[in-house]
Design an enzyme around this catalytic site. Structure first.
Site, short mmCIF file in Angstrom:
data_model
loop_
_atom_site.label_atom_id
_atom_site.label_comp_id
_atom_site.label_asym_id
_atom_site.label_seq_id
_atom_site.Cartn_x
_atom_site.Cartn_y
_atom_site.Cartn_z
NE ARG A 54 22.94 -17.63 -53.77
CZ ARG A 54 22.96 -18.00 -55.03
NH1 ARG A 54 21.90 -18.58 -55.58
NH2 ARG A 54 24.01 -17.79 -55.79
N GLY A 55 22.10 -14.32 -54.89
CA GLY A 55 22.26 -14.25 -56.33
C GLY A 55 21.74 -12.91 -56.82
CB ALA A 56 23.22 -10.45 -59.16
NE ARG A 94 24.90 -10.68 -49.85
CZ ARG A 94 25.14 -11.77 -50.59
NH1 ARG A 94 24.14 -12.46 -51.12
NH2 ARG A 94 26.38 -12.18 -50.81
CG ASP A 248 27.52 -11.12 -57.70
OD1 ASP A 248 26.47 -11.44 -57.13
OD2 ASP A 248 28.39 -11.95 -58.03
CG ASN A 258 30.78 -14.21 -60.48
OD1 ASN A 258 29.57 -13.97 -60.34
ND2 ASN A 258 31.23 -15.43 -60.64
CE LYS A 259 29.69 -15.70 -53.75
NZ LYS A 259 29.45 -14.79 -52.59
O1 MRU Z 1 26.80 -14.43 -52.39
P1 MRU Z 1 25.83 -14.84 -53.45
O2 MRU Z 1 25.46 -16.28 -53.41
O3 MRU Z 1 24.64 -13.92 -53.54
O4 MRU Z 1 26.70 -14.61 -54.75
C1 MRU Z 1 26.21 -14.50 -55.98
C2 MRU Z 1 26.69 -15.62 -56.80
O5 MRU Z 1 26.18 -16.71 -56.64
C3 MRU Z 1 27.71 -15.47 -57.81
O6 MRU Z 1 28.60 -14.47 -57.62
C4 MRU Z 1 27.05 -15.50 -59.17
O7 MRU Z 1 27.94 -15.94 -60.11
C5 MRU Z 1 26.49 -14.18 -59.58
S1 MRU Z 1 24.83 -13.99 -59.13
C6 MRU Z 1 24.05 -14.14 -60.63
#
Ligand code: MRU
Length: 370
Positions: A54-56, A94, A248, A258-259
Site C-alpha cells: 500500500r502507499g501511493a 484501488r 495520494d 491523503n489518508k
Molecule cells: O491506504 P493506504 O495505506 O495505501 O494510504 C496511503 C497512505 O498511507 C497515506 O495516504 C500516505 O500519506 C500517502 S501514500 C505516500
C-alpha cells in the site's frame, strides 16, 4: 532502508528466479516481518487490493511489476490483448492514488514499441526496474529538499528539538525506499538534527501505529504514538513545529488527497500557525484535475475495517476484535482532500513550491502543458 540492520527495499525481483516479484507483507507488520512472492497479475491485483502492499508510490511500483508479470504470462499470439486486460485489472484495484494508473500507462507506453513477444518482455522488465529505481531516487531528493526546512526550524529553535507531526504512513514502506513525508525526517536525523515525530495512529487501519512507528523505530528516529485526535491539542500547546504528510493525488492547483483525517490536521495547523507541508514525487500529481474536492475519487472500503481492530494480545497472539455493538453500521472513507489554501508548500523531487498552479508550474511547466 534497514530492517534489523539489513538493507531492504519494499519490492524487488526474486534473486535466482526473476519471474517472481517479492514484496514485504505489510499486513503482518509490525508483529511479523514476512516476504511474499507474487508470480501472476492476479497475485499483484490481490496484493494491492488487500493492502499487502500500500502507499501511493509502492502501489505504482507494484503495478509496474504487475505489468512485467503480465508480459511473462501473455501468450505469444494475442499478447497485446492480454496486456490490455491486465492493465485494466490493475487500474481497477484501488481508485485514489494516481501513481497506479500512471505506472500502468508508463509500462504500456514502453511496451508499445515492441515488435516481438521476446522484445516486449525484455522492455517490461527494464521499465519496471527503472520505475522502481526512479521512485527511490525521487524520494531521496525529496529528503534532501525537505531536510533544509527542518534544519531551518532547528536553527530558529537554536538547536532545540524539532517536533514533526505526520499522518498515516508516507514512509519508505509506502514507496520503494526512503518515503516521501519521512525522507526529510530521515535525512535530518542522519545529519544530526534533533528531530522527534508525533505519529498519528491513523484509524481505521492504523498505518501510523503499525507501519510509521515501526519504520521510525528501525531507523532510530525518536517518535511518540498519539491518538488520531490529539494533534490539535498538541499544536495549541506549541508541541508541533511542523506537519509533514504524504499524498495520494495532488491536483495541478495543489489540492491534496491523503489518508482520511489529513484535512482536520491541516485545519488545526492553520488555526495554530503551524506550517503544513506535503511531500510527494511527481508521479503523485494529477495534472488533469483542478478542483480536488470535486474531482478526486475517494476510495470507500469495507465497513468492518472501522468496526474491528487488529492487534497483538497479552499472550503475543495477533487477533482482531470488534469494537462496536453487533448491529452498528459503519462507513469507511479512505481519504480526504485538503484544499491547497491550507498547504504551506509542496516538497517534490525537483524542489519546494507553493501549492498553487503557479507554484507547481515553476517546477513542472512541461507536465502542466501536456
Ligand atoms: O491506504 P493506504 O495505506 O495505501 O494510504 C496511503 C497512505 O498511507 C497515506 O495516504 C500516505 O500519506 C500517502 S501514500 C505516500
Amino acid at each position: 532502508m534497514k530492517v534489523n540492520g539489513t538493507p531492504y527495499r519494499t519490492i524487488w525481483l526474486k534473486p535466482g528466479d526473476e519471474r517472481v516479484v517479492q514484496v514485504i507483507d505489510q499486513t503482518r507488520l509490525p508483529h511479523a516481518f514476512a516476504v511474499l512472492d507474487l508470480a501472476t497479475v492476479a497475485d499483484v491485483c490481490r496484493a494491492i487490493r488487500d493492502m499487502t502492499v500500500r502507499g501511493a508510490g509502492l502501489i505504482g511500483a507494484t503495478a509496474a511489476f504487475g505489468m512485467y508479470l503480465a508480459a511473462l504470462q501473455a501468450p505469444d499470439d494475442g499478447w497485446r490483448d492480454f496486456l490490455a486486460q491486465a492493465a485494466q485489472a490493475l487500474k481497477a484495484t484501488r481508485p485514489t492514488a494516481v501513481n497506479l494508473a500512471w505506472a500502468v500507462h508508463r509500462l504500456q507506453s514502453a511496451m508499445a514499441v515492441a515488435a516481438t513477444p521476446a522484445q516486449m518482455r525484455q522492455i517490461a522488465k527494464q521499465a519496471a526496474v527503472a520505475l522502481a529505481d526512479e521512485d527511490a531516487a525521487h524520494c531521496r531528493r525529496i529528503g534532501e529538499h525537505g531536510q533544509a526546512l527542518i534544519a531551518d526550524m532547528a536553527q530558529r529553535k537554536h538547536g532545540g528539538r524539532v517536533n514533526i507531526l505526520t499522518h498515516c504512513n508516507a514512509g519508505w514502506l509506502a514507496f520503494v525506499d526512503y518515503g516521501s513525508a519521512t525522507a526529510p525526517i530521515y535525512a535530518a536525523h542522519d545529519a544530526g538534527i534533533d528531530v522527534h515525530v508525533w505519529v498519528d495512529e491513523t484509524r481505521p487501519r492504523n498505518q501510523g501505529a503499525s507501519l510509521t512507528a515501526w519504520e521510525l523505530g528501525q531507523h532510530g528516529v525518536p517518535h511518540t504514538l498519539i491518538a488520531d485526535n490529539a494533534g490539535g491539542h498538541l499544536m495549541q500547546h506549541g508541541l508541533v513545529d511542523l506537519v509533514i504528510t504524504g499524498a495520494d493525488r495532488v491536483t495541478r492547483c495543489g489540492d491534496v488527497a491523503n489518508k482520511i483525517g489529513t484535512y482536520l490536521k491541516a485545519l488545526a495547523a492553520r488555526d495554530n500557525g503551524v506550517p503544513f507541508y506535503v511531500a510527494l514525487p511527481s508521479s503523485t500529481f494529477d495534472f488533469t484535475l483542478g478542483d480536488g474536492v470535486a474531482g478526486i475519487p475517494i476510495e470507500e472500503r469495507a465497513a468492518d475495517e472501522v468496526r474491528w481492530v487488529s492487534g497483538k494480545n497479552a499472550q503475543g497472539v495477533v487477533e482482531s476484535v470488534q469494537i462496536c455493538p453487533d448491529s452498528t453500521p459503519a462507513r469507511n472513507w479512505g481519504f480526504d482532500v485538503t484544499p491547497a489554501r491550507l498547504v504551506t508548500q509542496l516538497i517534490c523531487e525537483r524542489g519546494i513550491c507553493d501549492a498553487t498552479e503557479t507554484g507547481i508550474a515553476s517546477l513542472f511547466s512541461q507536465e502542466l502543458l501536456t
